[in-house]
Design a protein around this motif. Structure first.
Motif, PDB file in Angstrom:
ATOM      1  N   LEU A   1       0.821  -1.208   0.000  1.00  0.00           N
ATOM      2  CA  LEU A   1       0.000   0.000   0.000  1.00  0.00           C
ATOM      3  C   LEU A   1       0.856   1.258   0.000  1.00  0.00           C
ATOM      4  CD1 LEU A   1      -2.881  -0.914   2.473  1.00  0.00           C
ATOM      5  CD2 LEU A   1      -2.915  -0.898  -0.002  1.00  0.00           C
ATOM      6  N   LEU A   2       1.960   1.210   0.708  1.00  0.00           N
ATOM      7  CA  LEU A   2       2.899   2.328   0.708  1.00  0.00           C
ATOM      8  C   LEU A   2       3.463   2.531  -0.696  1.00  0.00           C
ATOM      9  CD1 LEU A   2       3.969   4.221   2.962  1.00  0.00           C
ATOM     10  CD2 LEU A   2       5.998   2.762   3.086  1.00  0.00           C
ATOM     11  N   GLY A   3       3.798   1.426  -1.357  1.00  0.00           N
ATOM     12  CA  GLY A   3       4.312   1.518  -2.725  1.00  0.00           C
ATOM     13  C   GLY A   3       3.284   2.047  -3.708  1.00  0.00           C
ATOM     14  N   ILE A   4       2.013   1.652  -3.544  1.00  0.00           N
ATOM     15  CA  ILE A   4       0.951   2.141  -4.428  1.00  0.00           C
ATOM     16  C   ILE A   4       0.779   3.647  -4.285  1.00  0.00           C
ATOM     17  CG2 ILE A   4      -1.558   2.105  -4.782  1.00  0.00           C
ATOM     18  CD1 ILE A   4      -1.500  -0.875  -4.197  1.00  0.00           C
ATOM     19  N   GLN A   5       0.908   4.161  -3.056  1.00  0.00           N
ATOM     20  CA  GLN A   5       0.769   5.599  -2.838  1.00  0.00           C
ATOM     21  C   GLN A   5       1.816   6.397  -3.592  1.00  0.00           C
ATOM     22  OE1 GLN A   5       0.418   6.925   1.273  1.00  0.00           O
ATOM     23  NE2 GLN A   5      -0.534   5.006   1.852  1.00  0.00           N
ATOM     24  N   TYR A   6       3.029   5.866  -3.679  1.00  0.00           N
ATOM     25  CA  TYR A   6       4.128   6.616  -4.278  1.00  0.00           C
ATOM     26  C   TYR A   6       4.359   6.262  -5.745  1.00  0.00           C
ATOM     27  CZ  TYR A   6       5.411   8.336   0.338  1.00  0.00           C
ATOM     28  OH  TYR A   6       5.407   8.976   1.554  1.00  0.00           O
ATOM     29  N   THR A   7       3.687   5.241  -6.256  1.00  0.00           N
ATOM     30  CA  THR A   7       3.839   4.891  -7.674  1.00  0.00           C
ATOM     31  C   THR A   7       2.459   4.822  -8.315  1.00  0.00           C
ATOM     32  OG1 THR A   7       3.903   2.516  -7.102  1.00  0.00           O
ATOM     33  CG2 THR A   7       6.021   3.645  -7.298  1.00  0.00           C
ATOM     34  N   SER A   8       1.991   3.644  -8.672  1.00  0.00           N
ATOM     35  CA  SER A   8       0.649   3.453  -9.225  1.00  0.00           C
ATOM     36  C   SER A   8       0.225   2.008  -8.996  1.00  0.00           C
ATOM     37  CB  SER A   8       0.611   3.770 -10.726  1.00  0.00           C
ATOM     38  OG  SER A   8       1.314   2.790 -11.460  1.00  0.00           O
ATOM     39  N   ALA A   9      -1.073   1.758  -9.113  1.00  0.00           N
ATOM     40  CA  ALA A   9      -1.584   0.400  -8.914  1.00  0.00           C
ATOM     41  C   ALA A   9      -1.059  -0.544  -9.981  1.00  0.00           C
ATOM     42  CB  ALA A   9      -3.116   0.417  -8.927  1.00  0.00           C
ATOM     43  N   THR A  10      -0.952  -0.048 -11.228  1.00  0.00           N
ATOM     44  CA  THR A  10      -0.435  -0.878 -12.322  1.00  0.00           C
ATOM     45  C   THR A  10       1.020  -1.251 -12.083  1.00  0.00           C
ATOM     46  OG1 THR A  10      -1.929   0.261 -13.844  1.00  0.00           O
ATOM     47  CG2 THR A  10      -0.152  -1.025 -14.821  1.00  0.00           C
ATOM     48  N   PHE A  11       1.819  -0.286 -11.632  1.00  0.00           N
ATOM     49  CA  PHE A  11       3.233  -0.546 -11.364  1.00  0.00           C
ATOM     50  C   PHE A  11       3.382  -1.527 -10.205  1.00  0.00           C
ATOM     51  CE2 PHE A  11       7.403   0.616  -9.508  1.00  0.00           C
ATOM     52  CZ  PHE A  11       8.204   0.402 -10.621  1.00  0.00           C
ATOM     53  N   ALA A  12       2.526  -1.391  -9.179  1.00  0.00           N
ATOM     54  CA  ALA A  12       2.577  -2.304  -8.033  1.00  0.00           C
ATOM     55  C   ALA A  12       2.240  -3.721  -8.452  1.00  0.00           C
ATOM     56  CB  ALA A  12       1.615  -1.824  -6.941  1.00  0.00           C
ATOM     57  N   CYS A  13       1.216  -3.853  -9.306  1.00  0.00           N
ATOM     58  CA  CYS A  13       0.857  -5.185  -9.798  1.00  0.00           C
ATOM     59  C   CYS A  13       1.960  -5.781 -10.659  1.00  0.00           C
ATOM     60  CB  CYS A  13      -0.442  -5.112 -10.595  1.00  0.00           C
ATOM     61  SG  CYS A  13      -1.897  -4.809  -9.579  1.00  0.00           S
ATOM     62  N   ALA A  14       2.651  -4.931 -11.417  1.00  0.00           N
ATOM     63  CA  ALA A  14       3.758  -5.418 -12.235  1.00  0.00           C
ATOM     64  C   ALA A  14       4.879  -5.994 -11.376  1.00  0.00           C
ATOM     65  CB  ALA A  14       4.301  -4.283 -13.110  1.00  0.00           C
ATOM     66  N   PHE A  15       5.063  -5.409 -10.193  1.00  0.00           N
ATOM     67  CA  PHE A  15       6.096  -5.910  -9.287  1.00  0.00           C
ATOM     68  C   PHE A  15       5.796  -7.323  -8.819  1.00  0.00           C
ATOM     69  CE2 PHE A  15       8.956  -2.500  -8.754  1.00  0.00           C
ATOM     70  CZ  PHE A  15       9.968  -2.949  -7.918  1.00  0.00           C
ATOM     71  N   ILE A  16       4.520  -7.663  -8.725  1.00  0.00           N
ATOM     72  CA  ILE A  16       4.122  -8.983  -8.249  1.00  0.00           C
ATOM     73  C   ILE A  16       4.596 -10.078  -9.209  1.00  0.00           C
ATOM     74  CG2 ILE A  16       2.115 -10.387  -7.587  1.00  0.00           C
ATOM     75  CD1 ILE A  16       0.694  -7.869  -6.800  1.00  0.00           C
ATOM     76  N   ASN A  17       4.932  -9.691 -10.448  1.00  0.00           N
ATOM     77  CA  ASN A  17       5.444 -10.679 -11.408  1.00  0.00           C
ATOM     78  C   ASN A  17       6.712 -11.376 -10.921  1.00  0.00           C
ATOM     79  OD1 ASN A  17       3.402 -10.066 -13.162  1.00  0.00           O
ATOM     80  ND2 ASN A  17       4.608  -8.704 -14.428  1.00  0.00           N
ATOM     81  N   MET A  18       7.434 -10.726 -10.011  1.00  0.00           N
ATOM     82  CA  MET A  18       8.675 -11.315  -9.505  1.00  0.00           C
ATOM     83  C   MET A  18       8.435 -12.398  -8.467  1.00  0.00           C
ATOM     84  SD  MET A  18      11.166  -7.990  -9.159  1.00  0.00           S
ATOM     85  CE  MET A  18       9.989  -7.017  -8.239  1.00  0.00           C
ATOM     86  N   VAL A  19       7.224 -12.456  -7.922  1.00  0.00           N
ATOM     87  CA  VAL A  19       6.929 -13.366  -6.809  1.00  0.00           C
ATOM     88  C   VAL A  19       7.196 -14.838  -7.143  1.00  0.00           C
ATOM     89  CG1 VAL A  19       5.068 -14.258  -5.339  1.00  0.00           C
ATOM     90  CG2 VAL A  19       5.340 -11.799  -5.664  1.00  0.00           C
ATOM     91  N   PRO A  20       6.754 -15.365  -8.321  1.00  0.00           N
ATOM     92  CA  PRO A  20       6.988 -16.795  -8.590  1.00  0.00           C
ATOM     93  C   PRO A  20       8.459 -17.192  -8.586  1.00  0.00           C
ATOM     94  CG  PRO A  20       5.370 -15.908 -10.120  1.00  0.00           C
ATOM     95  CD  PRO A  20       5.940 -14.746  -9.393  1.00  0.00           C
TER      96      PRO A  20
END
Length: 363
Positions: free
Chosen positions: A91-110
């Motif tokens: 949520l902190l990251g979404i505030q300072y970037t964007s929801a799309t960018f935050a979701c893109a970061f989740i691609n690294m999880v696997p």
């Protein structure tokens, strides 16, 4: 029937990722209106606890094993890694970037989940075989895509008049260096959140084997997470007015995020981790970005930058190279087990058949 059961985890994970994507849109909206992120996390986790506790109590009361201190400690630690701190940093990251960018970061999880699972024996790599090489190459490609996603922003691909007007106002009041610092801080927060979220899957795999009650475990997990988030909120923000809701959108967002995001989605994740393992479950994380972008760009007028697009495409390519290698490895394992079973059957000595006939003069 067997084919239907094989499709259940796939369908469940698509539904889970769709739920997370819609929750992210609500998050962005309420955070822009000034709602405290830790208050939001605490409330959504309390909603999930209230929803799941009675379901777990009545549904699983006959099959629930004894809740030991060790399981409670694991659930407490899982709440830190998978709910309170993870959601706070995202949520902190979404505030300072964007929801799309935050979701893109989740691609690294696997990929991160795969790397974490290796030393615990949840995943193996045969570097001499093609499957092992594919898993290594996929991991490296994903890391390269993640670096591109993090270090390169690029020009926006979509422009909206509303977004332009809002950006123009922000530019008048914010120095370019300050904007860069905000984006960098948001990227760091998303990186920490991603590492925590990737660590949650192996931990949940361990819990699922020893406490296989998805509703009860998720209810306890949500309760611990709500307590942790509340303590963190009270320690960082002494303004008690932050706990009051300012409109219907905040109430609706908390209820939706609690019921769908922290409740049903976490139950689905727990079930899939138990059925298919941590890497399979984490592999569907990139779907969040695609689904979120479908709502984020036209509804919230978010800008999709070329760096996010190229980095995400690279990560997804690496991800599916990794999954192809994992699937190939599973096929080889099944073939090897089948061949060994056939060899053992052929080597078994044929016992002579003895026929006993009764004599006519036997009494």
């Amino acid at each position: 029937m067997k084919s239907c059961n094989e499709w259940k985890p796939l369908i469940a994970m698509i539904a889970v990722e769709f739920g997370f994507a819609t929750v992210n849109i609500f998050l962005k909206k309420v955070l822009e209106e000034g709602m405290n992120d830790l208050v939001f996390i605490t409330c959504r986790l309390l909603v999930a606890t209230i929803l799941l506790a009675p379901i777990g109590y009545f549904w699983e009361r006959n099959s629930r094993p004894k809740l030991t201190l060790r399981i409670l400690f694991c659930l407490f630690f899982s709440a830190i890694v998978g709910t309170s701190l993870t959601q706070y940093f995202f949520l902190l990251g979404i505030q300072y970037t964007s929801a799309t960018f935050a979701c893109a970061f989740i691609n690294m999880v696997p990929v991160i989940t795969f790397v974490i699972a290796l030393p615990f024996g949840l995943e193996t790599v045969d570097i001499k075989g093609i499957s092992g090489k594919a898993k290594v190459v996929g991991t490296l490609v994903c890391i390269g895509g993640a670096m591109l996603l993090t270090l390169y922003k690029g020009m926006p691909l979509f422009d909206h008049s509303y977004s332009q007007a809002e950006t123009a106002i922000n530019v008048m009041h914010m120095h370019p260096t300050r904007k860069t610092e905000r984006w960098t801080f948001g990227t760091i927060a998303l990186t920490v959140g991603t590492l925590l979220w990737a660590s949650w899957f192996p931990i949940q795999s361990y819990i699922g084997k020893r406490y296989p009650c998805k509703y009860s475990s998720t209810a306890i997990l949500s309760l611990f997470g709500a307590i942790q988030a509340a303590i963190l909120c009270l320690a960082t923000n002494r303004n008690h007015s932050a706990w009051s809701f300012k409109g219907k959108i905040e109430i609706i967002s908390v209820l939706y995020a609690g019921i769908v995001g922290s409740g049903l989605c976490y139950v689905g994740l727990t079930w899939c981790v138990k059925k298919k393992g941590p890497v399979f479950t984490a592999a569907f994380s990139p779907l969040v970005q695609i689904m979120a972008a479908m709502f984020d760009i036209p509804l919230l007028h978010e800008r999709l930058h070329i760096g996010s697009l190229l980095g995400s495409i690279t990560v997804i390519i690496g991800l599916y190279i990794l999954l192809w290698g994992k699937n190939k490895e599973m096929q080889n394992c099944v073939s090897k087990v089948t061949q060994e079973a056939e060899d053992i059957k052929e080597q078994e000595p044929q016992l002579p058949v003895i026929t006993v006939s009764a004599a006519a003069d036997c009494p």
